[in-house]
Structures are given as C-alpha cells and as structure tokens.
Design an enzyme around this catalytic site. Structure first.
Site, PDB file in Angstrom:
ATOM      1  N   ASP A   1      -0.512   3.905  -5.536  1.00  0.00           N
ATOM      2  CA  ASP A   1      -0.209   4.799  -4.413  1.00  0.00           C
ATOM      3  C   ASP A   1      -0.243   6.251  -4.862  1.00  0.00           C
ATOM      4  OD1 ASP A   1       0.870   2.798  -2.201  1.00  0.00           O
ATOM      5  OD2 ASP A   1       1.783   2.196  -4.095  1.00  0.00           O
TER       6      ASP A   1
ATOM      7  N   ASP B   1      -2.390   4.496 -11.623  1.00  0.00           N
ATOM      8  CA  ASP B   1      -1.334   4.177 -10.683  1.00  0.00           C
ATOM      9  C   ASP B   1      -2.020   3.902  -9.347  1.00  0.00           C
ATOM     10  OD1 ASP B   1       1.315   4.117  -9.469  1.00  0.00           O
ATOM     11  OD2 ASP B   1       0.798   6.093  -8.671  1.00  0.00           O
TER      12      ASP B   1
ATOM     13  N   ASP C   1       0.712  10.050 -10.454  1.00  0.00           N
ATOM     14  CA  ASP C   1       1.183  11.200  -9.681  1.00  0.00           C
ATOM     15  C   ASP C   1       2.701  11.291  -9.659  1.00  0.00           C
ATOM     16  OD1 ASP C   1       1.444   8.919  -7.981  1.00  0.00           O
ATOM     17  OD2 ASP C   1       1.510  10.229  -6.222  1.00  0.00           O
TER      18      ASP C   1
END
Length: 229
Positions: free
Chosen positions: A13, A11, A169
C-alpha cells in the site's frame, strides 16, 4: 553495494499499489452505515499505510476500544468485498517492473497487509505470478519493522539480503529493510503525511518517481573499481 543488486522488493500500500481509492471507499461505506458524513479522500489518503485500525480511528475518533474493534472487522469485510475496484500500480511502475525482469532481477512484496487480502489483490492485478516472494503481515509471527519478514523474502529469492533493495513509504519499512541488511528507498509518491519525517528514517535515498531508481542505481561505486557501475 547497489551495483550488486539482483532484486527489488516493495511494500504494498502506497509503494507498489495505489490502494487508497478502494480503502477510502470502504471507510465511506462504513461511516454511512453509522450515519456519519464521509471524510474527503484528501483527508484519508496519507493514513492508508497505517492500516485499517488507523482508518477506523480517523473516521470514528470517539469509538470505545471494543466498538473500534467491531468497526475494524466490519471495515475489513467491506474492503474485502470490493478489494480491487480502483486499485492499480502507481504510474511508472509497470515499466520499472518490466525493466527489472529484463535484467533477470527478482521481484517481491513484503507487506503488513494480511495474506487473505494481499494474495487476491495481487492475483486480480496479474502480479502474483511475477513475484519471486510475497511475505504478508500474517506470514510470520513478526511484522515490519522487525527484519524477519525481509530475511524470509531474501531466502525465497535465493539471494542474500545485501542484493535486495526495499522500497517503502513508512518508517517501519525503512527500519525493517535496514535491520535486514538491505538497501532502502523511500517511495515519495506514497502515503506520507505531514506528521512524518522521512528525512530522519535513514534510507539510502528517496524517489519521487519510479524512473528515478535507475540514476540512483547507476551512481554507485563498484566494489572492484570504486567507479560508478
């Protein structure tokens, strides 16, 4: 099996890149345009993975839907203008990327961030050319948590899904990776707020630092012997 891995996908960000400083700065500028006091960085950081709409809602909780949409467009204009002022790889990731490349593993990004932000950001950091695949939020009609972006990334690397490990996250990251048949790891350094319950996401593990990946990878039975690789 982890011992058969040949690719690590990220991922963007909150997992690969610490974009929170620049995304917070854009929100501060937007709020200043409307004579609102800035929100502190600590209040904003862990909302960054939820995207521009969530950040606008944080800064303008009383905005009507139409005005909120206007604010979101303006926020993105501000953010795109100063896209990579303070953004950088999280600590430990430069060495991790290099170690993966030394093994001949493919690297990639699967993000819900739109391509018109993802591509210039990766270019600015010299990362785009190192990625075997970059799948953005507007590459396909589907976005995470749907598995289709993960399958596209796998096809572009030339490896089957089970040879990929996806780091994220947010719950949607783990859901997408699991649905696609990939190993999944939670980036514990990411933008995880106190309302989230990562222990319930069903990931294969949680890393508190990128270096923890190698013990996780090594501590796995091989299909042939049942012993650690």
């Amino acid at each position: 099996m982890r011992s058969m891995l040949g690719s690590v996908l990220f991922d963007l960000d909150g997992t690969l890149l610490d974009t929170a400083p620049d995304m917070h700065a854009a929100l501060v500028k937007l709020m200043a345009e409307h004579d609102r006091a800035p929100l502190p960085f600590e209040r904003v950081r862990n909302h960054v993975s939820h995207g521009s709409q969530a950040l606008v809602a944080l800064g303008f909780p009383d905005a009507a839907p139409d005005f909120a949409e206007h604010l979101k467009k303006r926020y993105l204009e501000i953010y795109a203008r100063d896209l990579c002022q303070a953004t950088c790889l999280f600590p430990g990731l430069p060495d991790l990327l290099e170690a993966c490349e030394d093994r001949g593993w493919a690297l990639g990004v699967v993000t819900n961030k739109p391509g018109w932000l993802t591509d210039p950001l990766l270019d600015a950091l010299g990362l785009h050319a190192r990625m075997a695949t970059v799948v953005s939020g507007d590459t396909l009609p589907q976005r995470k948590p749907a598995p289709e972006p993960m399958w596209l990334a796998a096809r572009q690397t030339g490896l089957p899904p089970e040879r990929h490990c996806y780091w994220g996250d947010a719950e949607r990251d783990i859901a997408a990776g699991r649905a696609a048949g990939m190993s999944t790891l939670i980036a514990g350094w990411g933008y995880i707020d106190t309302d989230q319950t990562p222990e319930q996401w069903g990931a294969d593990g949680r890393l508190e630092h990128p270096d923890a990946f190698w013990p996780w990878y090594a501590n796995t039975p091989t299909p042939e012997t049942g012993l650690a690789s």
